[in-house]
Design an enzyme around this catalytic site. Structure first.
Site, PDB file in Angstrom:
ATOM      1  N   GLU A 250     -30.110 -48.544   8.993  1.00  0.00           N
ATOM      2  CA  GLU A 250     -31.334 -47.795   8.673  1.00  0.00           C
ATOM      3  C   GLU A 250     -31.984 -48.419   7.450  1.00  0.00           C
ATOM      4  O   GLU A 250     -31.310 -48.694   6.447  1.00  0.00           O
ATOM      5  CB  GLU A 250     -31.001 -46.330   8.401  1.00  0.00           C
TER       6      GLU A 250
ATOM      7  N   GLU B 278     -39.109 -42.977   0.627  1.00  0.00           N
ATOM      8  CA  GLU B 278     -38.807 -41.550   0.706  1.00  0.00           C
ATOM      9  C   GLU B 278     -39.294 -40.895  -0.590  1.00  0.00           C
ATOM     10  O   GLU B 278     -39.251 -41.502  -1.660  1.00  0.00           O
ATOM     11  CB  GLU B 278     -37.307 -41.309   0.893  1.00  0.00           C
TER      12      GLU B 278
END
Length: 694
Positions: A581, A586
């Protein structure tokens, strides 16, 4: 058969009787004059030579449980026991008549452990220089040294340095300058030198070594010159077999690896051509284990360095210039609730109110529906023995325990909101089960000592629930082994008032129960939850390597968790984190204007992912460019064309060498989003464009 034997004996007797004076009967001869020599050939090899008069064979008992039979008297033996050992070797010379004589000798064998693969990794069979893996989370870490201190003990449980954390201040940045060189010398020995550029980062507990005056870990002038011998040896420590190579390095003359904690012995947890991960113990505090990560390439810090991209050919993009639903040729949807593995509160939909293109931008909006979170309170957890005598387990009046929520529950100690009836204490614990939380959501806290359910088979708990009939489960488990657990379920009997519930553990298996887990309204999820959107390019656009640039403006409400990221396209086949990932960006509304990026892969996932963060001014009110440059050799994260916080050294062992697809979403709450603002109504992430260059 008996008759045949009789005939043969008879013939022999006749022959003997015919001319007895002409027959020589050989005497049974015993070997004599046995001499033995042993020559040490090195590396545990000994050459033995034996000779004796009238000997037909030589039997060797090598003293280590092995033996050999030779007719010539010469043999070779390789001893393999590591260390300094003495063996009694017994040599027997024998004849065909069964006569034999023996001699013994003692030999001393010194064998140093070696591992050619480890030496090759460390030195490249000549010389290799290593650097602090400053771009990786956990380049410096701290955890309990052994079992029995704080649950799990074989990883940096207490502290894991963020990417480049130690490289930004004068207190610690000398650690990032260290160059550690391993070499093979002219005699084949493994040697080591540390070039600290004049300063070493000292643990505060060891400052007396340099007469330091700071009350923090600090960089002090220190001489590390000189070559140190390195001895490899097998280690049978307390690190589980799957978490270590089982090999340790011992440095001569006080040698150490960068951060000074007094130790010269380092266990190699992991090693490859370009990565070295070690563990050592603090000589001033036997409860502390320190962890260090190194790479064979200098880590690239960010901040003021512009990205010099190697990818300039635009191969795919979405400019979001047509109003309506996102382009179906580029994007599909993830739909549904379930927490998404992170205890998130939202339900993803494909409704236009959650995902749409409008005014030249993509808008992903999280919206609060009708309904409210379920709030329960609990207090005065008390152990009760068979006679009714009690002992307080936790009353929340002192230092608050550290709660860990899961599935969409948050727990904290607050002032008692209803100090009446059965509970007038000052402080209680509040458990909030968010809208859309998992039906099995709950929280736990750890104890300093296990609960003795033999002496105290019952536990009483004061609870306050908004409704009668709420299913409350009290579960006790082993911190180090969650499979060792017991639980009891009790229903609340009153609404909006305190009551005392008793959980009877009589007769449960004896175990180490040092973790308390609580579930309120087990089996129920508060309805009327939050909806949001998550779109992906899976099976529509998937790629290996390139530069991804996404221009976005982020939501700011407490509990929002927007993300721009990529997931390995073989996720359905191998699962997570094996697929890999790449979190390009974020952000959490509870910490506005700080963005993070992360890499998740086997051995470095979830709380142990490679993570870095950086402040971005006005991230929630202005558009910024969030970029990843992904190559076979590195993964670099960029904001507004400036390298930031981490640069990962990619290699063939990672999953970052295969196809990935893009994902954009706004999650709510969960492990990173945290507590959702009680006044939350809706908030939006806007994306101007997504562009991929190769």
């Amino acid at each position: 058969m008996k008759k045949l034997k009789y005939i043969m004996v008879s013939v022999f007797a006749v022959m003997m009787s015919c001319d007895g004076d002409d027959i020589d009967i050989p005497e049974s001869v015993t070997p004599s004059n046995l001499t033995v020599s042993a020559q040490n050939m090195g590396e545990g090899v000994f050459d033995f030579t034996a000779s004796a008069t009238n000997a037909n064979y030589y039997h060797y008992d090598f003293g280590d449980g092995t033996s050999a039979l030779e007719t010539s008297g010469a043999t070779s033996k390789t001893y393999e026991e590591i260390g300094d050992n003495t063996y009694t070797v017994t040599i027997t010379a024998g004849s065909t008549e069964g006569k034999k004589i023996s001699e013994t000798l003692e030999i001393s064998v010194s064998l140093a452990f070696t591992d050619t693969e480890t030496v090759t990794f460390l030195t490249n069979d000549s010389s290799k220089t290593w650097f602090l893996a400053a771009s990786q989370q956990g380049h410096l870490g701290l955890g309990p040294a052994r079992e029995g201190i704080d649950g799990d003990w074989w990883y940096p449980k207490w502290y894991s340095a963020a990417a480049f954390e130690k490289c930004g201040t004068e207190d610690s940045d000398c650690l990032c300058d260290d160059e550690l060189t391993f070499s093979v010398n002219a005699t084949g020995g493994l040697v080591y030198s540390l070039d600290n550029k004049g300063q070493t980062y000292f643990n505060v507990g060891h400052k007396a070594v340099v007469g330091g005056g700071e009350d923090i870990d600090f960089c002090y002038d220190f001489d590390t010159s000189g070559e140190k011998a390195v001895q490899l040896s097998e280690v049978e420590g307390n690190v589980p077999e799957g978490e270590t190579t089982g090999i340790q390095m011992t440095f001569s003359d006080g040698g150490f690896m960068g951060y000074y904690v007094g130790s010269s012995v380092y266990e190699i947890l992991s090693i490859s051509e370009d990565f070295l991960y070690v563990r050592t113990y603090d000589t001033e505090n036997a409860d502390l284990a320190w962890y260090h990560k190194f790479t064979s390439d200098v880590a690239v810090d960010g901040g003021d360095e512009s990205l010099e991209t190697i990818y300039t050919n635009l191969v795919w993009s979405d400019e979001f210039d047509v109003d309506g639903a996102p382009n179906a040729a580029n994007w599909g949807y993830d739909l549904g609730a379930g927490g998404w593995g992170n205890g998130e509160a939202q339900t993803y939909t494909d409704a236009a109110e959650n995902v749409k293109v409008e005014d030249g931008v993509l808008k992903i909006t999280a919206i609060a529906g009708e309904g409210e979170a379920a709030v329960h309170y609990f207090d005065e957890m008390t152990l009760v023995d068979g006679s009714g005598a009690t002992q307080t387990l936790e009353d929340f009046e002192g230092a608050a325990p550290v709660f860990t929520g899961f599935g969409g529950v948050g727990t904290a100690v607050i002032a008692n909101p209803d100090p009446t009836g059965e509970n007038t204490s000052a402080n209680v614990a509040e458990s909030t089960k968010a809208l859309g939380a998992e039906t099995w959501a709950g929280s736990f806290f750890d104890l300093s000592a296990p609960v003795d359910l033999v002496a105290y088979p019952s536990i009483s708990l004061k609870t306050w629930s908004p409704a009668a009939g709420a299913n409350i489960i009290l579960k006790l488990e082993n911190q180090a082994n969650a499979d060792e657990n017991v639980e009891v379920s009790v229903n609340s009997t009153v609404a909006n008032a305190w009551e005392t519930l008793t959980f009877d553990f009589t007769g449960v298996p004896v175990g180490t129960y040092d973790r308390v887990v609580l579930f309120f309204d087990f089996g129920v999820s508060p309805s009327g939850g939050i909806t949001s959107g998550r779109i992906k390019s899976e099976n529509l656009f998937e790629f290996t390597y390139g530069r991804v640039e996404i221009r976005a403006k982020l939501p700011s409400a407490g509990g929002t968790w927007p993300a721009l990221w990529a997931l390995g396209a073989n996720f359905d086949e191998v699962g997570w984190p094996t697929a890999g990932e790449i979190d390009i960006m974020e952000h959490v509304g509870n910490n506005n204007n700080t963005i993070s990026s992360a890499l998740h892969y086997p051995g470095n996932s979830a709380g142990n992912a490679v993570v870095g963060s950086t402040p971005v001014e006005n991230a929630t009110s202005e558009f910024h460019n969030y970029t990843v440059e992904w190559t076979p050799d590195s993964i670099k994260f960029v904001v507004d064309d400036q390298l930031v916080h981490n640069s990962f050294v990619n290699n063939a062992t990672t999953p970052f060498n295969a196809d990935f697809f893009l994902i954009m979403n706004v999650a709510m709450g969960g492990t990173l989003g945290g507590t959702i603002d009680a006044a939350f109504t809706e908030d939006t992430m806007e994306v101007d464009y997504v562009r991929v260059y190769q």
